[in-house]
Scaffold this active site. Sequence first.
Site, PDB file in Angstrom:
ATOM      1  N   LYS A 172       0.945  -1.266   0.052  1.00 22.81           N
ATOM      2  CA  LYS A 172      -0.071  -0.081  -0.003  1.00 22.81           C
ATOM      3  C   LYS A 172       0.791   1.201   0.104  1.00 22.81           C
ATOM      4  CE  LYS A 172      -2.512   1.339   3.464  1.00 22.81           C
ATOM      5  NZ  LYS A 172      -3.660   1.006   4.472  1.00 22.81           N
ATOM      6  N   LYS A 174       0.862   5.805   0.076  1.00 19.15           N
ATOM      7  CA  LYS A 174       0.053   6.809   0.513  1.00 19.15           C
ATOM      8  C   LYS A 174       0.074   7.762  -0.865  1.00 19.15           C
ATOM      9  CE  LYS A 174      -0.379   5.710   4.778  1.00 19.15           C
ATOM     10  NZ  LYS A 174      -1.705   5.402   5.342  1.00 19.15           N
ATOM     11  N   ASN A 205      -5.878   9.013   3.502  1.00 23.58           N
ATOM     12  CA  ASN A 205      -6.024   9.588   4.706  1.00 23.58           C
ATOM     13  C   ASN A 205      -7.130  10.818   4.928  1.00 23.58           C
ATOM     14  OD1 ASN A 205      -3.171   8.252   4.995  1.00 23.58           O
ATOM     15  ND2 ASN A 205      -4.201   7.983   6.937  1.00 23.58           N
ATOM     16  N   GLU A 255     -10.990   2.948   9.285  1.00 23.87           N
ATOM     17  CA  GLU A 255      -9.912   3.410  10.422  1.00 23.87           C
ATOM     18  C   GLU A 255     -10.437   4.442  11.443  1.00 23.87           C
ATOM     19  OE1 GLU A 255      -5.600   5.606  10.286  1.00 23.87           O
ATOM     20  OE2 GLU A 255      -6.347   4.619   8.438  1.00 23.87           O
ATOM     21  N   HIS A 305      -7.670  -2.351   9.612  1.00 26.22           N
ATOM     22  CA  HIS A 305      -6.525  -1.549   9.937  1.00 26.22           C
ATOM     23  C   HIS A 305      -6.105  -1.983  11.423  1.00 26.22           C
ATOM     24  CE1 HIS A 305      -5.038   2.227  11.610  1.00 26.22           C
ATOM     25  NE2 HIS A 305      -4.512   2.231  10.548  1.00 26.22           N
TER      26      HIS A 305
END
Length: 370
Positions: A172, A174, A205, A255, A305
């Site tokens: 993964k 970002k 995020n 998350e 998560h």
Amino acid sequence: MRITKLEPIILHAPVTRGGIADSTHSITHWGAPGVAIHTDDGKVGYGFSGTHAHLPTDRLIVDCITESFDPLLIGEDPFEVRALWEKLYHKSEIYWVGRSGITHLALGAIDIALWDLKCKALGLPLWKLLGGSAQTKVEAYNTDGGWLNWSKEQLVSDCKRMVEEEGYRAVKIKVGGDSGNEDLRRLEAVREALGPEVRIMTDANGRWSLPQAIQLGSKLADFDVVWIEEPTAFDDVIGHKRLAESISTPIALGEQLYLAQQFRDFVHAGAVHYVQPDIVRLAGITEWWQVADLAHSYALPVVPHVGDMCQVHQHLCNAHPACQLLEYIPWLRDWMKDPAQVKDGFFFNSEVPGAGMEPTEEALKTINKI
């Protein structure tokens, strides 16, 4: 067996290479505020939350454990885990000032410690107590090489190392940096380096606005991305639903959701495809299992998560039929007696009794230094 004492614990562990960054935060340490629950026959169960190692916040969590929940637990039978969860959630005065956030993190740490204690008393690993199988294989995907503060060259190098040297078949990275085009260039470089067979996940995020998420999310399919995680505002059910209707790349989230009811709303709206419950945001194993059952009833995969950075989610994934894939981040690996272990891209099923959350003696020595 009766509960005699709740002992607060705060651990702070350094993260990879002295500091990492995603689209919203930069940190140097990961925090694990939690509790050791002692019984009259000498057994101890451990449970932790997960934070950005912010000491005032960590102290609020452990203060909530010792000041608000402790009086309701002393003298109780720790085997009655689900009943105790209901008691702590509904009967504590903390219910009236917060049913998520710090209060939920505190309840989650207690719940994990109670399950850990029950497993130790029975001499069973958590996955076996919950009905899992030694034959179950949970695949790992690695998150710890895709940080935004890595250069593109370092990002590609780390991803190649994880695949070629460590055996991962899924990584993964970002996204959500200052430039959406740069996000795409970094993603393109990783895809070219890893080839078509390795799965790539992305995680914003919550950084993007809905228009940004639609615009950039529509381009992720060009790189065969498995999912876009937390593309926009964490609690925005309608926004995620509109995004899911606008792009072909599946959405992953969870998350930052604290309540089973929040997961219900996202699932019912068709706003999520990969469900990511985390026991350190939810109130422990008891509520996590509710969410996993909910997702399973909608035929949605559960890919937790791992805010605990330990092994407890591995136990849960072994035991729950909705789980086949699990995130791996090794920040607390050296701080736990029985840390999660990955071999050839799959988690190793531990036979050690408990939930995999007992700190080493060296880790416990750091508590009074914080």
